[in-house]
Design an enzyme around this catalytic site. Structure first.
Site, short mmCIF file in Angstrom:
data_model
loop_
_atom_site.label_atom_id
_atom_site.label_comp_id
_atom_site.label_asym_id
_atom_site.label_seq_id
_atom_site.Cartn_x
_atom_site.Cartn_y
_atom_site.Cartn_z
N LYS A 154 0.85 -1.19 0.00
CA LYS A 154 0.00 0.00 0.00
C LYS A 154 0.89 1.24 0.00
O LYS A 154 1.53 1.56 1.00
CB LYS A 154 -0.91 0.05 1.23
CG LYS A 154 -1.98 1.13 1.08
CD LYS A 154 -2.44 1.72 2.38
CE LYS A 154 -1.64 2.90 2.83
NZ LYS A 154 -1.75 4.11 2.01
N GLU A 229 9.86 1.00 10.79
CA GLU A 229 10.86 2.06 10.60
C GLU A 229 10.11 3.36 10.87
O GLU A 229 9.25 3.76 10.09
CB GLU A 229 11.41 2.07 9.17
CG GLU A 229 12.12 0.80 8.76
CD GLU A 229 13.45 0.59 9.45
OE1 GLU A 229 13.88 1.46 10.25
OE2 GLU A 229 14.06 -0.47 9.23
N CYS A 263 13.56 10.45 7.55
CA CYS A 263 13.62 9.99 8.94
C CYS A 263 15.06 10.01 9.47
O CYS A 263 15.27 10.04 10.66
CB CYS A 263 13.01 8.61 9.08
SG CYS A 263 13.56 7.46 7.83
N GLU A 356 10.08 15.61 15.86
CA GLU A 356 10.47 15.42 14.46
C GLU A 356 9.66 16.41 13.62
O GLU A 356 8.43 16.37 13.63
CB GLU A 356 10.16 13.99 14.01
CG GLU A 356 10.54 13.76 12.57
CD GLU A 356 10.37 12.31 12.12
OE1 GLU A 356 9.31 11.73 12.35
OE2 GLU A 356 11.33 11.77 11.53
P1 NDP Z 1 1.71 8.02 8.55
O1 NDP Z 1 2.44 7.25 9.56
O2 NDP Z 1 0.30 8.43 8.84
O3 NDP Z 1 1.65 7.24 7.14
C1 NDP Z 1 2.56 6.27 6.69
C2 NDP Z 1 1.80 5.17 5.93
O4 NDP Z 1 0.90 4.49 6.83
C3 NDP Z 1 0.91 5.69 4.81
O5 NDP Z 1 0.89 4.75 3.75
C4 NDP Z 1 -0.44 5.77 5.48
O6 NDP Z 1 -1.54 5.79 4.60
C5 NDP Z 1 -0.42 4.51 6.33
N1 NDP Z 1 -1.38 4.51 7.44
C6 NDP Z 1 -1.91 5.57 8.09
N2 NDP Z 1 -2.76 5.15 9.05
C7 NDP Z 1 -2.77 3.79 9.01
C8 NDP Z 1 -3.46 2.79 9.75
N3 NDP Z 1 -4.28 3.08 10.76
N4 NDP Z 1 -3.23 1.49 9.46
C9 NDP Z 1 -2.37 1.15 8.48
N5 NDP Z 1 -1.72 2.07 7.72
C10 NDP Z 1 -1.89 3.38 7.99
O7 NDP Z 1 2.57 9.29 8.22
P2 NDP Z 1 2.05 10.72 7.68
O8 NDP Z 1 2.00 10.64 6.23
O9 NDP Z 1 0.79 11.14 8.35
O10 NDP Z 1 3.20 11.66 8.20
C11 NDP Z 1 3.14 12.22 9.53
C12 NDP Z 1 4.51 12.35 10.14
O11 NDP Z 1 5.07 11.05 10.31
C13 NDP Z 1 5.53 13.08 9.30
O12 NDP Z 1 5.42 14.46 9.43
C14 NDP Z 1 6.81 12.53 9.87
O13 NDP Z 1 7.13 13.19 11.05
C15 NDP Z 1 6.46 11.09 10.16
N6 NDP Z 1 6.84 10.18 9.04
C16 NDP Z 1 7.98 9.48 9.14
C17 NDP Z 1 8.40 8.70 8.08
C18 NDP Z 1 9.65 7.92 8.13
O14 NDP Z 1 10.28 7.71 7.10
N7 NDP Z 1 10.05 7.42 9.28
C19 NDP Z 1 7.65 8.61 6.83
C20 NDP Z 1 6.42 9.36 6.83
C21 NDP Z 1 6.07 10.11 7.92
P3 NDP Z 1 -2.14 7.21 4.10
O15 NDP Z 1 -1.29 7.63 3.01
O16 NDP Z 1 -3.52 6.93 3.67
O17 NDP Z 1 -2.09 8.14 5.29
#
Ligand code: NDP
Length: 453
Positions: A154, A229, A263, A356
């Site tokens: 996904k 991660e 990250c 972050e």
């Molecule tokens: P999320 O953790 O919400 O999203 C990451 C992935 O998880 C997306 O594919 C998202 O789908 C999916 N997801 C969200 N909710 C669920 C759920 N309940 N069950 C299963 N999958 C789910 O990150 P955000 O995009 O909201 O980013 C928010 C913050 O997170 C950023 O500002 C940053 O600080 C941190 N982040 C860190 C990352 C890293 O590389 N460690 C990467 C991304 C974010 P959908 O696209 O529909 O939301």
């Protein structure tokens, strides 16, 4: 059925509309993946390796196309996007060598033969974020396929385009139907279904620590295997005995790469007090010379943020009275631009210092000695990456051993190398991706005893 309009972050113009996968369609895809896995695990190791190599070649033939898609759909500078597409190819090629090497052990046991097998887990659910859509997809995908698992991925709702194309290229390379499926859609629907469905035997998640916690709780219901991660707030520690010129010149790229949406961003620069003024003098021109602009231009180093909402979130860490030491540039007009920003001095409890930000904002904090540098570096719930600048090899090793983080560089800001392990300490994650052992994380060990008398 709902849909999502992908927006070009550099222009704010719509790129295309993508239909969301429903919960029912997700279930059907998981069942397809489970059926496909029975055949995939039985494919001879050499043939599985050959198919992965063909998949890598197919990616290689489409690197420019994939890079252009990422530039338009995610705002990544084309140079960076080309490297990212190349990494998908390289990760597939690296793990293409794994199926024939997935060996177990022979253990001396009286009265028979005792051997272990690394059995594939089954269907793997891969939940990918928007910041590095291509590399992060490949880090889970390639070792999972090599182990004999099938994958349902996904992509993030905002950045599905390259994953969809990579799914098509997998079929073009000859991977059987159902071995790798890409389901664009919402985390709360598709992601949640992957977590809840009993036929999915492992989740690989990259994203926020908050969602990671929810996923971990969901996986607990099935004792589902899990790799996480998550976030980071990594330190770039500069000692007075370092090559200060190199440390200052490279510091912007350690945090502003991918507009800080990384990250591994070294978003807290810690500098020994005696060289703070000199470091800041050198850092200012380095920050101001970061080339921020049109991601399609070959010499662009930093593009826009992913969305307007994310820009607002980043900006909330820099209120009007924030201690802005200096800033780089960013284009005016359309696009989710935010200039590289350096904050100093910052209070130890300022959200910009503790949370972050996931944007191009960095703090600079002085420290008195080695002990204080280590205390400050570890004063965070995260532990993903970090850098140490010193010419004293003993100190480099001492500090590297003391900093609680999964990936460190001395006198460099090395990014993720696919042939070395990557992952976090503390709340930055669970398990390791990449490196020589990644395939093991997609297997369970089976012990078999055969009596000989
Ligand atoms: P999320 O953790 O919400 O999203 C990451 C992935 O998880 C997306 O594919 C998202 O789908 C999916 N997801 C969200 N909710 C669920 C759920 N309940 N069950 C299963 N999958 C789910 O990150 P955000 O995009 O909201 O980013 C928010 C913050 O997170 C950023 O500002 C940053 O600080 C941190 N982040 C860190 C990352 C890293 O590389 N460690 C990467 C991304 C974010 P959908 O696209 O529909 O939301």
């Amino acid at each position: 059925m709902t849909s999502y309009t992908v927006i070009n972050p550099a222009t704010e113009r719509p790129v295309t509309q993508i239909e969301h996968t429903t919960a029912e369609q997700t279930d059907a895809a998981i069942e397809r993946a489970a059926r496909a896995q029975e055949a995939w695990r039985a494919v001879a190791p050499g043939d599985r390796g050959r198919l992965l190599r063909r998949f890598a070649e197919e990616i290689d033939a489409h690197v420019d196309e994939l890079a252009a898609l990422e530039t338009t759909g995610s705002g990544h500078p084309v140079g960076a996007a080309t490297w990212e597409a190349g990494q998908v190819r390289d990760v597939l090629a690296y793990y293409a060598a794994a199926p024939e090497r997935l060996t177990g052990k022979q253990i001396p046991v009286p009265g028979g033969l005792d051997v272990t097998f690394k059995e594939p887990l089954g269907v793997v659910g891969l939940i990918v974020p928007w910041n590095f859509p291509m590399p992060i997809l490949s880090w889970g995908l390639a070792p999972a396929l090599a182990a004999g698992c099938t994958v349902v991925a996904k992509p993030a709702e905002m950045t599905p385009l390259t994953a969809i194309r990579i799914g098509e290229l997998a079929l073009a390379a000859g991977l059987p139907e159902g071995v790798f499926q890409v389901l664009p859609g919402k985390g709360s629907v598709v992601g949640q279904r992957l977590v809840d469905h009993p036929l999915v035997r492992k989740i690989v998640f990259t994203g926020s620590t908050e969602v990671g916690q929810q996923i971990m709780a969901g996986c607990a219901r099935h004792i589902k295997r899990l790799t996480l991660e998550l976030g980071g707030k990594s330190a770039n520690i500069v000692f007075a005995d370092a090559d200060i010129e190199r440390a200052a010149a490279s510091a912007p790229y350690a945090v502003f790469d991918n507009a800080g949406q990384d990250c591994c961003a070294r978003s807290r620069i810690l500098v020994e007090s005696s060289v703070l003024d000199r470091f800041m003098e050198l850092l200012e021109p380095a920050v101001k010379s970061v080339r921020v602009g049109d991601p399609a231009a070959a010499d662009t180093e930093m593009g826009p943020l992913i969305s307007g909402a994310h820009r607002e979130h980043v900006a909330s860490y820099v209120p009007a009275d924030a201690p802005v030491a200096f800033r780089g540039s960013a284009p005016d007009g359309a696009g989710f631009w935010y200039p590289p920003t350096v904050l100093a001095p910052v209070a130890a409890d300022a959200p910009a210092y503790t949370e972050e930000i996931f944007g191009p904002v960095v703090t600079v904090t002085p420290f008195a000695d080695e002990a204080e540098a280590i205390t400050l570096a570890n004063d965070t719930p995260y532990g993903l990456s970090g850098s140490i600048w010193t010419e004293n090899v003993g100190r480099a090793v001492r500090v590297a051993r003391a900093v609680e983080t999964g990936n460190l560089s001395v006198n460099s800001h090395s990014s993720v190398r696919y042939w070395t392990p990557f992952g976090g300490f503390k709340q930055s994650g669970l398990g390791r991706e990449l490196g020589p052992d990644a395939v093991d994380a997609f297997t369970d060990v089976k012990n078999l005893f055969i009596a000989t008398n």
